[in-house]
Design a protein around this motif. Structure first.
Motif, PDB file in Angstrom:
ATOM      1  N   PRO A  73       0.700  -1.163  -0.008  1.00  0.00           N
ATOM      2  CA  PRO A  73       0.187  -0.023   0.094  1.00  0.00           C
ATOM      3  C   PRO A  73       0.845   1.226  -0.062  1.00  0.00           C
ATOM      4  CG  PRO A  73      -0.318  -1.041   2.132  1.00  0.00           C
ATOM      5  CD  PRO A  73       0.644  -2.133   1.278  1.00  0.00           C
ATOM      6  N   VAL A  74       2.046   1.399   0.703  1.00  0.00           N
ATOM      7  CA  VAL A  74       2.888   2.521   0.891  1.00  0.00           C
ATOM      8  C   VAL A  74       3.468   2.885  -0.584  1.00  0.00           C
ATOM      9  CG1 VAL A  74       5.034   3.447   1.531  1.00  0.00           C
ATOM     10  CG2 VAL A  74       3.433   2.587   3.241  1.00  0.00           C
ATOM     11  N   ASN A  75       3.903   1.988  -1.188  1.00  0.00           N
ATOM     12  CA  ASN A  75       4.503   1.944  -2.468  1.00  0.00           C
ATOM     13  C   ASN A  75       3.308   2.419  -3.571  1.00  0.00           C
ATOM     14  OD1 ASN A  75       7.314   1.669  -2.629  1.00  0.00           O
ATOM     15  ND2 ASN A  75       6.874  -0.140  -1.443  1.00  0.00           N
ATOM     16  N   ALA A  76       2.170   1.931  -3.573  1.00  0.00           N
ATOM     17  CA  ALA A  76       1.309   2.062  -4.411  1.00  0.00           C
ATOM     18  C   ALA A  76       0.560   3.282  -4.204  1.00  0.00           C
ATOM     19  CB  ALA A  76       0.109   1.125  -4.292  1.00  0.00           C
TER      20      ALA A  76
ATOM     21  N   LEU B 284      11.216   1.239   3.173  1.00  0.00           N
ATOM     22  CA  LEU B 284      11.979   2.299   3.373  1.00  0.00           C
ATOM     23  C   LEU B 284      12.015   3.306   2.288  1.00  0.00           C
ATOM     24  CD1 LEU B 284      14.792   1.094   5.644  1.00  0.00           C
ATOM     25  CD2 LEU B 284      12.680   1.782   6.433  1.00  0.00           C
ATOM     26  N   ASP B 285      11.969   2.814   1.130  1.00  0.00           N
ATOM     27  CA  ASP B 285      12.211   3.771   0.035  1.00  0.00           C
ATOM     28  C   ASP B 285      11.304   5.002  -0.101  1.00  0.00           C
ATOM     29  OD1 ASP B 285      14.306   2.443  -0.757  1.00  0.00           O
ATOM     30  OD2 ASP B 285      13.489   1.272  -2.125  1.00  0.00           O
ATOM     31  N   PRO B 286       9.941   4.944   0.394  1.00  0.00           N
ATOM     32  CA  PRO B 286       9.016   5.826   0.284  1.00  0.00           C
ATOM     33  C   PRO B 286       9.642   7.143   1.226  1.00  0.00           C
ATOM     34  CG  PRO B 286       7.760   3.894   0.255  1.00  0.00           C
ATOM     35  CD  PRO B 286       9.209   3.710   0.712  1.00  0.00           C
TER      36      PRO B 286
ATOM     37  N   MET C  62       7.311  -1.663  -6.132  1.00  0.00           N
ATOM     38  CA  MET C  62       6.115  -2.436  -6.619  1.00  0.00           C
ATOM     39  C   MET C  62       6.102  -3.863  -7.076  1.00  0.00           C
ATOM     40  SD  MET C  62       3.254  -0.902  -5.441  1.00  0.00           S
ATOM     41  CE  MET C  62       2.003  -1.662  -6.609  1.00  0.00           C
ATOM     42  N   LEU C  63       7.145  -3.985  -7.798  1.00  0.00           N
ATOM     43  CA  LEU C  63       7.247  -5.238  -8.533  1.00  0.00           C
ATOM     44  C   LEU C  63       7.805  -6.349  -7.401  1.00  0.00           C
ATOM     45  CD1 LEU C  63       7.754  -6.217 -11.575  1.00  0.00           C
ATOM     46  CD2 LEU C  63      10.189  -6.107 -11.311  1.00  0.00           C
TER      47      LEU C  63
ATOM     48  N   VAL D  72       1.031   9.332  -6.081  1.00  0.00           N
ATOM     49  CA  VAL D  72       1.280  10.547  -5.784  1.00  0.00           C
ATOM     50  C   VAL D  72       2.427  11.222  -6.756  1.00  0.00           C
ATOM     51  CG1 VAL D  72       2.388  12.106  -4.120  1.00  0.00           C
ATOM     52  CG2 VAL D  72       0.674  10.372  -3.241  1.00  0.00           C
ATOM     53  N   LEU D  73       3.501  10.365  -7.152  1.00  0.00           N
ATOM     54  CA  LEU D  73       4.309  10.985  -7.850  1.00  0.00           C
ATOM     55  C   LEU D  73       4.009  10.996  -9.167  1.00  0.00           C
ATOM     56  CD1 LEU D  73       7.479   8.448  -6.544  1.00  0.00           C
ATOM     57  CD2 LEU D  73       7.466  10.889  -6.489  1.00  0.00           C
TER      58      LEU D  73
END
Length: 315
Positions: A35-38, A280-282, A66-67, A43-44
């Motif tokens: 969900p965080v990466n989605a 962590l990337d977000p 996401m992959l 947003v991006l």
């Protein structure tokens, strides 16, 4: 605890705490990372688009994460049930999605660090280099090269899966394919080079920030955001990526049976740990882009009051 593939023999996987821990860790990473990466990717794309090189790099990093997140339900199912009814093709695809993420995310994180360095230390001289078009072409080249590398590996892995069949059961993520020493050493060396680039970029940025006076709290906060970008980048490399890569190289080079089996167990644990990097990337997106949740066109007035952030977002 592992699958014996020698002489095409077949051994049952005995349930151990390692499988339970693996299923729990992958489930937690899935619950947070997907969900965080989605949301981050939405947003991006919606708020920032491809209008700056930093946004382009972060969109590609979010797509890479996401992959990985999309492949985690298969890992959770396997380690929770020790069954794989989805065939060798699906297993190979899930393994390759993990490998693509590890490799591309390392490259994109390093490119983000270099982009921040150029924008802050060499803002004028790097303007011709820091364009969204150049960033898009470079990211496309990264995806193509890594995909070609993984296509060759997928063929080898698929053959290994077919040889390890026990009736209709496939051991999937427990099957470890022997890699060549040059490839293992080359991959570890490549990750070390990327780590060195991140270290140098971090040191140069910190030195540049120390030379800039801060007259108000807003500029202090901007400096902290810049530093936190590099902190997250370094953490991803040192904690999640580098141990996995070095252990893979050590397992490939070891010959003694006892050390080999122990190394394989450690490698499986580090693979599980490496998957956490997508959570962590977000943080990189949040600290890198001014007004992350706002449309870039609506936040221009706010950005003009912060020279540091504006120089880092300038294309």
């Amino acid at each position: 605890m592992s699958v014996n593939l020698t002489n095409n023999t077949c051994s049952e996987i005995v349930w151990t705490q390692r499988f339970l821990v693996s299923s729990i860790v992958y489930a937690l990473v899935l619950a947070v990372g997907l969900p965080v990466n989605a949301v981050s990717l939405w947003v991006l794309l919606r708020r920032h688009g491809l209008r700056s090189p930093s946004a382009v790099l972060m969109i590609n990093l979010a797509a890479s994460d996401m992959l990985l997140a999309l492949s985690l339900p298969l890992r959770v199912y396997f380690y929770a049930t020790l069954r794989w009814p989805f065939g060798t093709g699906m297993c190979t695809a899930a393994v390759m999605m993990f490998r693509i993420n590890i490799r591309t995310s390392c490259i994109f994180i390093t490119l983000i660090s270099l982009d921040r360095l150029l924008a802050l230390v060499f803002p004028l001289r790097s303007r011709s280099l820091r364009t969204s078009g150049f960033a898009s072409k470079f990211c496309g080249l990264v995806w193509i090269l890594i995909t070609i590398l993984c296509i060759q590996e997928s063929i080898i892995y698929s053959r290994a899966l077919n040889k390890s069949l026990c009736g209709s059961n496939i051991f999937c993520f427990e099957v470890q394919v022997e890699g060549s020493e040059p490839v293992a050493i080359g991959q570890a060396s490549f990750f070390l080079i990327l780590l060195v680039i991140n270290i140098i970029s971090t040191v140069m940025v910190i030195c540049a920030l120390r030379k800039r006076p801060s007259v108000d709290a807003a500029k202090v906060n901007n400096k902290m955001s810049v530093i936190l970008i590099f902190v997250v980048n370094m953490m991803v490399f040192i904690v999640f990526i580098l141990p996995f890569s070095l252990q893979l190289m050590m397992v490939t080079l070891k010959n003694e049976e006892l050390e080999y089996k122990t190394g394989r167990e450690v490698l499986r644990a580090l693979i599980c740990l490496a998957s956490v990097n997508c959570c962590l990337d977000p943080l990189i997106y949040y600290f890198s882009l001014d007004s992350f949740w706002q449309d870039k066109s609506k936040s221009q007035g706010y950005a003009t009051t912060h020279s540091l952030s504006k120089s880092m977002e300038r294309s």
